[in-house]
Design a protein around this motif. Structure first.
Motif, PDB file in Angstrom:
ATOM      1  N   GLY A  42     -45.226   0.418 103.232  1.00  0.00           N
ATOM      2  CA  GLY A  42     -45.282   1.067 104.534  1.00  0.00           C
ATOM      3  C   GLY A  42     -46.652   1.678 104.714  1.00  0.00           C
ATOM      4  O   GLY A  42     -47.507   1.607 103.819  1.00  0.00           O
ATOM      5  N   PRO A  43     -46.879   2.314 105.844  1.00  0.00           N
ATOM      6  CA  PRO A  43     -48.212   2.856 106.132  1.00  0.00           C
ATOM      7  C   PRO A  43     -48.549   4.102 105.312  1.00  0.00           C
ATOM      8  O   PRO A  43     -47.675   4.895 104.975  1.00  0.00           O
ATOM      9  CB  PRO A  43     -48.134   3.192 107.625  1.00  0.00           C
ATOM     10  N   LEU A  44     -49.824   4.239 105.011  1.00  0.00           N
ATOM     11  CA  LEU A  44     -50.349   5.426 104.335  1.00  0.00           C
ATOM     12  C   LEU A  44     -50.992   6.358 105.348  1.00  0.00           C
ATOM     13  O   LEU A  44     -51.590   5.915 106.328  1.00  0.00           O
ATOM     14  CB  LEU A  44     -51.416   5.034 103.306  1.00  0.00           C
ATOM     15  N   PHE A  98     -49.448  12.092  91.625  1.00  0.00           N
ATOM     16  CA  PHE A  98     -48.555  12.416  92.733  1.00  0.00           C
ATOM     17  C   PHE A  98     -48.381  13.922  92.909  1.00  0.00           C
ATOM     18  O   PHE A  98     -48.539  14.689  91.966  1.00  0.00           O
ATOM     19  CB  PHE A  98     -47.160  11.812  92.505  1.00  0.00           C
ATOM     20  N   PHE A  99     -47.996  14.285  94.128  1.00  0.00           N
ATOM     21  CA  PHE A  99     -47.615  15.661  94.437  1.00  0.00           C
ATOM     22  C   PHE A  99     -46.494  15.578  95.454  1.00  0.00           C
ATOM     23  O   PHE A  99     -46.573  14.787  96.401  1.00  0.00           O
ATOM     24  CB  PHE A  99     -48.788  16.446  95.026  1.00  0.00           C
ATOM     25  N   GLU A 100     -45.451  16.359  95.243  1.00  0.00           N
ATOM     26  CA  GLU A 100     -44.353  16.331  96.201  1.00  0.00           C
ATOM     27  C   GLU A 100     -43.605  17.648  96.251  1.00  0.00           C
ATOM     28  O   GLU A 100     -43.575  18.401  95.277  1.00  0.00           O
ATOM     29  CB  GLU A 100     -43.372  15.205  95.881  1.00  0.00           C
ATOM     30  N   GLU A 101     -43.025  17.883  97.419  1.00  0.00           N
ATOM     31  CA  GLU A 101     -42.045  18.947  97.567  1.00  0.00           C
ATOM     32  C   GLU A 101     -40.715  18.275  97.291  1.00  0.00           C
ATOM     33  O   GLU A 101     -40.326  17.320  97.979  1.00  0.00           O
ATOM     34  CB  GLU A 101     -42.088  19.548  98.964  1.00  0.00           C
ATOM     35  N   ILE A 102     -40.013  18.722  96.252  1.00  0.00           N
ATOM     36  CA  ILE A 102     -38.803  18.059  95.782  1.00  0.00           C
ATOM     37  C   ILE A 102     -37.771  17.961  96.903  1.00  0.00           C
ATOM     38  O   ILE A 102     -37.489  18.930  97.597  1.00  0.00           O
ATOM     39  CB  ILE A 102     -38.234  18.807  94.557  1.00  0.00           C
ATOM     40  N   GLY A 103     -37.243  16.745  97.077  1.00  0.00           N
ATOM     41  CA  GLY A 103     -36.207  16.503  98.071  1.00  0.00           C
ATOM     42  C   GLY A 103     -36.701  16.289  99.490  1.00  0.00           C
ATOM     43  O   GLY A 103     -35.898  16.117 100.403  1.00  0.00           O
ATOM     44  N   LYS A 104     -38.003  16.291  99.699  1.00  0.00           N
ATOM     45  CA  LYS A 104     -38.556  16.109 101.043  1.00  0.00           C
ATOM     46  C   LYS A 104     -38.966  14.651 101.254  1.00  0.00           C
ATOM     47  O   LYS A 104     -38.977  13.840 100.338  1.00  0.00           O
ATOM     48  CB  LYS A 104     -39.744  17.040 101.284  1.00  0.00           C
ATOM     49  N   GLU A 105     -39.361  14.336 102.469  1.00  0.00           N
ATOM     50  CA  GLU A 105     -39.623  12.970 102.878  1.00  0.00           C
ATOM     51  C   GLU A 105     -40.975  12.410 102.416  1.00  0.00           C
ATOM     52  O   GLU A 105     -41.146  11.206 102.295  1.00  0.00           O
ATOM     53  CB  GLU A 105     -39.544  12.913 104.407  1.00  0.00           C
ATOM     54  N   ARG A 106     -41.944  13.284 102.146  1.00  0.00           N
ATOM     55  CA  ARG A 106     -43.313  12.849 101.846  1.00  0.00           C
ATOM     56  C   ARG A 106     -43.597  12.877 100.346  1.00  0.00           C
ATOM     57  O   ARG A 106     -43.202  13.800  99.648  1.00  0.00           O
ATOM     58  CB  ARG A 106     -44.303  13.774 102.547  1.00  0.00           C
ATOM     59  N   VAL A 125     -52.724  16.403 110.341  1.00  0.00           N
ATOM     60  CA  VAL A 125     -52.774  14.990 109.987  1.00  0.00           C
ATOM     61  C   VAL A 125     -51.323  14.500 109.903  1.00  0.00           C
ATOM     62  O   VAL A 125     -50.540  15.003 109.113  1.00  0.00           O
ATOM     63  CB  VAL A 125     -53.517  14.776 108.646  1.00  0.00           C
ATOM     64  N   VAL A 126     -51.011  13.519 110.708  1.00  0.00           N
ATOM     65  CA  VAL A 126     -49.636  13.044 110.847  1.00  0.00           C
ATOM     66  C   VAL A 126     -49.275  12.032 109.762  1.00  0.00           C
ATOM     67  O   VAL A 126     -50.067  11.144 109.438  1.00  0.00           O
ATOM     68  CB  VAL A 126     -49.436  12.410 112.245  1.00  0.00           C
ATOM     69  N   LEU A 127     -48.070  12.169 109.221  1.00  0.00           N
ATOM     70  CA  LEU A 127     -47.525  11.194 108.296  1.00  0.00           C
ATOM     71  C   LEU A 127     -46.996  10.031 109.136  1.00  0.00           C
ATOM     72  O   LEU A 127     -46.126  10.216 109.976  1.00  0.00           O
ATOM     73  CB  LEU A 127     -46.396  11.817 107.475  1.00  0.00           C
ATOM     74  N   PRO A 128     -47.522   8.813 108.944  1.00  0.00           N
ATOM     75  CA  PRO A 128     -47.090   7.701 109.799  1.00  0.00           C
ATOM     76  C   PRO A 128     -45.617   7.347 109.586  1.00  0.00           C
ATOM     77  O   PRO A 128     -45.058   7.568 108.525  1.00  0.00           O
ATOM     78  CB  PRO A 128     -47.985   6.545 109.389  1.00  0.00           C
ATOM     79  N   GLU A 129     -45.048   6.819 110.653  1.00  0.00           N
ATOM     80  CA  GLU A 129     -43.640   6.377 110.588  1.00  0.00           C
ATOM     81  C   GLU A 129     -43.559   5.121 109.756  1.00  0.00           C
ATOM     82  O   GLU A 129     -42.661   4.769 109.168  1.00  0.00           O
ATOM     83  CB  GLU A 129     -43.095   6.108 111.997  1.00  0.00           C
ATOM     84  N   ALA A 173     -55.929  13.071  98.551  1.00  0.00           N
ATOM     85  CA  ALA A 173     -54.624  12.422  98.494  1.00  0.00           C
ATOM     86  C   ALA A 173     -54.216  11.837  99.836  1.00  0.00           C
ATOM     87  O   ALA A 173     -54.379  12.462 100.884  1.00  0.00           O
ATOM     88  CB  ALA A 173     -53.566  13.414  98.036  1.00  0.00           C
ATOM     89  N   THR A 174     -53.691  10.632  99.764  1.00  0.00           N
ATOM     90  CA  THR A 174     -53.022  10.028 100.887  1.00  0.00           C
ATOM     91  C   THR A 174     -51.540  10.364 100.734  1.00  0.00           C
ATOM     92  O   THR A 174     -51.177  11.110  99.829  1.00  0.00           O
ATOM     93  CB  THR A 174     -53.275   8.492 100.929  1.00  0.00           C
ATOM     94  N   ALA A 175     -50.693   9.826 101.578  1.00  0.00           N
ATOM     95  CA  ALA A 175     -49.253  10.078 101.458  1.00  0.00           C
ATOM     96  C   ALA A 175     -48.495   8.999 102.205  1.00  0.00           C
ATOM     97  O   ALA A 175     -49.045   8.295 103.062  1.00  0.00           O
ATOM     98  CB  ALA A 175     -48.892  11.449 102.014  1.00  0.00           C
ATOM     99  N   CYS A 176     -47.228   8.877 101.862  1.00  0.00           N
ATOM    100  CA  CYS A 176     -46.339   7.972 102.576  1.00  0.00           C
ATOM    101  C   CYS A 176     -44.949   8.593 102.618  1.00  0.00           C
ATOM    102  O   CYS A 176     -44.668   9.574 101.935  1.00  0.00           O
ATOM    103  CB  CYS A 176     -46.301   6.589 101.926  1.00  0.00           C
ATOM    104  N   ARG A 177     -44.109   8.000 103.408  1.00  0.00           N
ATOM    105  CA  ARG A 177     -42.703   8.410 103.429  1.00  0.00           C
ATOM    106  C   ARG A 177     -42.026   7.859 102.179  1.00  0.00           C
ATOM    107  O   ARG A 177     -42.320   6.749 101.742  1.00  0.00           O
ATOM    108  CB  ARG A 177     -42.027   7.910 104.697  1.00  0.00           C
ATOM    109  N   ARG A 178     -41.147   8.654 101.602  1.00  0.00           N
ATOM    110  CA  ARG A 178     -40.487   8.291 100.350  1.00  0.00           C
ATOM    111  C   ARG A 178     -39.789   6.932 100.446  1.00  0.00           C
ATOM    112  O   ARG A 178     -39.756   6.176  99.481  1.00  0.00           O
ATOM    113  CB  ARG A 178     -39.485   9.373  99.943  1.00  0.00           C
ATOM    114  N   LYS A 179     -39.246   6.593 101.590  1.00  0.00           N
ATOM    115  CA  LYS A 179     -38.522   5.323 101.736  1.00  0.00           C
ATOM    116  C   LYS A 179     -39.414   4.108 101.498  1.00  0.00           C
ATOM    117  O   LYS A 179     -38.916   3.022 101.219  1.00  0.00           O
ATOM    118  CB  LYS A 179     -37.859   5.231 103.108  1.00  0.00           C
TER     119      LYS A 179
END
Length: 138
Positions: A20-22, A81-89, A134-138, A43-49
């Protein structure tokens, strides 16, 4: 259609794919990021899905703040990696991508904690704290 994006650590013990998109890159200058990477973190990011771990034999997680964690390779030391546990990003170290993706630094965060040995580009949006648009792409 987004092609598969791949990346991993220096030794190959951790490999991942993104289907998916970054998001464009955010540079974080906070003390924690500087200490875990030796510099600021880009860091870039993506949706967990869209994110999949393909190889994780040497992946370890460290939590300095409850609810957040950082993933790294316990063999070669790559910060990944870096994440907020249980979140989408999920945030991904931009330098761990296998190929250039045409990303650019879209914002600088925690500039009040930046090291004194480099200059932040004044043309890029910056925040002394963690605010950005900065928006996380769909």
């Amino acid at each position: 259609m987004t092609s598969t994006i791949s990346g991993g650590c220096l030794c190959g013990g951790v490999r991942y794919t993104v289907n998916g998109p970054l998001r464009d890159v955010i540079a974080c200058h906070c003390e924690q990021c500087r200490r875990t990477s030796g510099h600021f973190v880009a860091a870039t990011a993506c949706r967990r899905k869209y994110f999949s771990l393909e190889q994780q034999k040497s992946l370890r997680w460290f939590s300095a703040v409850p609810g957040f964690r950082r993933g790294f390779c316990n063999v070669c030391g790559s910060s990944l990696f870096f994440e907020e546990i249980g979140k989408e990003r999920i945030s991904i170290a931009a330098g761990s991508l296998d190929k250039p993706q045409g990303l650019h630094i879209a914002a600088h965060l925690f500039t009040s904690e930046a090291g004194d040995y480099y200059t932040i580009d004044p043309q890029t949006p910056a925040s002394p704290v963690g605010e950005h648009h900065v928006v996380l792409p769909e």
